[in-house]
Design an enzyme around this catalytic site. Structure first.
Site, PDB file in Angstrom:
ATOM      1  N   VAL A 265       0.899  -1.155   0.000  1.00 11.79           N
ATOM      2  CA  VAL A 265       0.000   0.000   0.000  1.00 11.79           C
ATOM      3  C   VAL A 265       0.940   1.207   0.000  1.00 11.79           C
ATOM      4  O   VAL A 265       1.511   1.555   1.028  1.00 11.79           O
ATOM      5  CB  VAL A 265      -0.918  -0.009   1.233  1.00 11.79           C
ATOM      6  N   PRO A 266       1.136   1.844  -1.149  1.00 15.54           N
ATOM      7  CA  PRO A 266       2.317   2.698  -1.355  1.00 15.54           C
ATOM      8  C   PRO A 266       2.223   4.090  -0.725  1.00 15.54           C
ATOM      9  O   PRO A 266       2.167   5.110  -1.431  1.00 15.54           O
ATOM     10  CB  PRO A 266       2.409   2.781  -2.880  1.00 15.54           C
ATOM     11  N   CYS A 267       2.279   4.149   0.584  1.00 13.35           N
ATOM     12  CA  CYS A 267       2.279   5.443   1.273  1.00 13.35           C
ATOM     13  C   CYS A 267       3.539   6.235   0.952  1.00 13.35           C
ATOM     14  O   CYS A 267       3.564   7.464   1.117  1.00 13.35           O
ATOM     15  CB  CYS A 267       2.122   5.260   2.777  1.00 13.35           C
ATOM     16  N   HIS A 268       4.590   5.567   0.475  1.00  9.77           N
ATOM     17  CA  HIS A 268       5.820   6.273   0.114  1.00  9.77           C
ATOM     18  C   HIS A 268       5.639   7.144  -1.122  1.00  9.77           C
ATOM     19  O   HIS A 268       6.479   7.991  -1.411  1.00  9.77           O
ATOM     20  CB  HIS A 268       6.959   5.270  -0.120  1.00  9.77           C
TER      21      HIS A 268
END
Length: 307
Positions: A265-268
């Protein structure tokens, strides 16, 4: 009017990158070099300088970076500049809406890792994980030691640990669902670690099942994160606007920070309005490393401004 999204551009390029223990060993060198680049990037440190500090010959350092992500140290230096981050944000206003329009949302969405997801009921979260059995294990990854946590429904947690911080990372993740039962089982988690960090295994016929455990609002934010394609980025305020609450940027930031399934889950891929990287739960050095690693998979390094 949003421009059509080129689906082909979302597919990772067939770049060979290091995986498993090789990737973890490479990351130890990359991490040290990345910290040097991050601290002194305005001075444009030379390959010779960075190699000497890493205790390697220049050609050795170049090979480590290329094996790790398909990028040279010079290309990586470009990929973490503010100008590059700004370039990622150029089309941010349409990222979420465009991916929605072409079907990149919902349980069967096309994702870089071909993810399918489901959300636990609100009761599961309110009960602090009571009734859930979560298996966990540490494994090597391209970004240091990774903690994988799974339920019968799929991947529920993913965190990272620098050397000596494994217990702290485990406690951090377990505290998110304190009433759950936790079992150490690398046998149950190893297949997830192998699947997640090996682009050659990102195949639609073997989808990665994840389960989201949080409040209703957090889950909506995490679902929005899943719509950000690799090689692109958005901002906290854009996510808030997409959710129909433009004034909720701060709440969105809090939810992003609580994302329990990092990387997948690409919070970056969420940046500040000006392209600043802002915070990352597992450290800004690691956030820069992930963005640079993804850049090596998706596209040539963008040209950065001279000023």
């Amino acid at each position: 009017m949003t421009k059509p999204l080129d689906l082909a551009s979302l597919d990772p390029k067939p770049v060979t990158v290091a995986t498993g223990e090789t990737a973890e060993k490479d990351y130890a060198v990359v991490r040290q070099t990345l910290e040097r680049i991050t601290r002194d990037w305005r001075d444009q440190p030379s390959l010779d300088q960075m190699a000497a500090e890493a205790g390697l010959q220049p050609i050795q350092l170049q090979r480590v970076f290329s094996r790790w992500a398909g990028l040279t140290p010079k290309q990586f230096l470009q990929a973490i500049t503010l100008d590059y981050a700004k370039a990622l944000l150029r089309d941010r206003t349409s990222v979420l809406e465009t991916t929605y329009e072409v079907g990149l949302s919902g349980p069967g969405r096309l994702h870089d890792l071909f993810v399918t997801h489901e959300a636990m009921t609100p009761g599961n979260y309110r009960n602090r994980g009571a009734g859930l059995t979560i298996s966990h294990g540490f494994h090597p990854s391209p970004f240091g030691k990774v903690l994988i946590m799974v339920t019968d429904h799929g991947l529920a947690g993913l965190g990272f640990a620098d050397p000596g911080e494994e217990q702290s990372a485990l406690e951090d993740m377990c505290n998110r669902w304190p009433a759950a039962e936790f079992l150490e089982s690398r046998e149950k988690t190893v297949c997830y670690a192998q699947r997640i960090f090996d682009p050659s295994q990102w195949q639609p016929e073997t989808p990665l099942n994840i389960v989201l455990i949080g409040t209703d609002f957090e889950i909506r934010v995490w679902q929005a994160l899943l719509r950000i394609p690799m090689g692109q980025a958005t901002t906290y305020s854009d996510i808030a606007a997409h959710l129909g609450n433009p004034g909720a940027s701060r709440a969105v930031g809090t939810a992003v920070g609580r994302n329990p399934i990092s990387f997948v889950v690409p919070c970056h891929r969420v940046l500040g309005k000006t392209g600043t990287l802002c915070g990352y739960h597992w450290g800004l050095t690691r956030k820069r490393a992930i963005l640079g690693w993804e850049n090596g998979l998706t596209q040539p390094v963008l040209e950065v401004a001279d000023t």
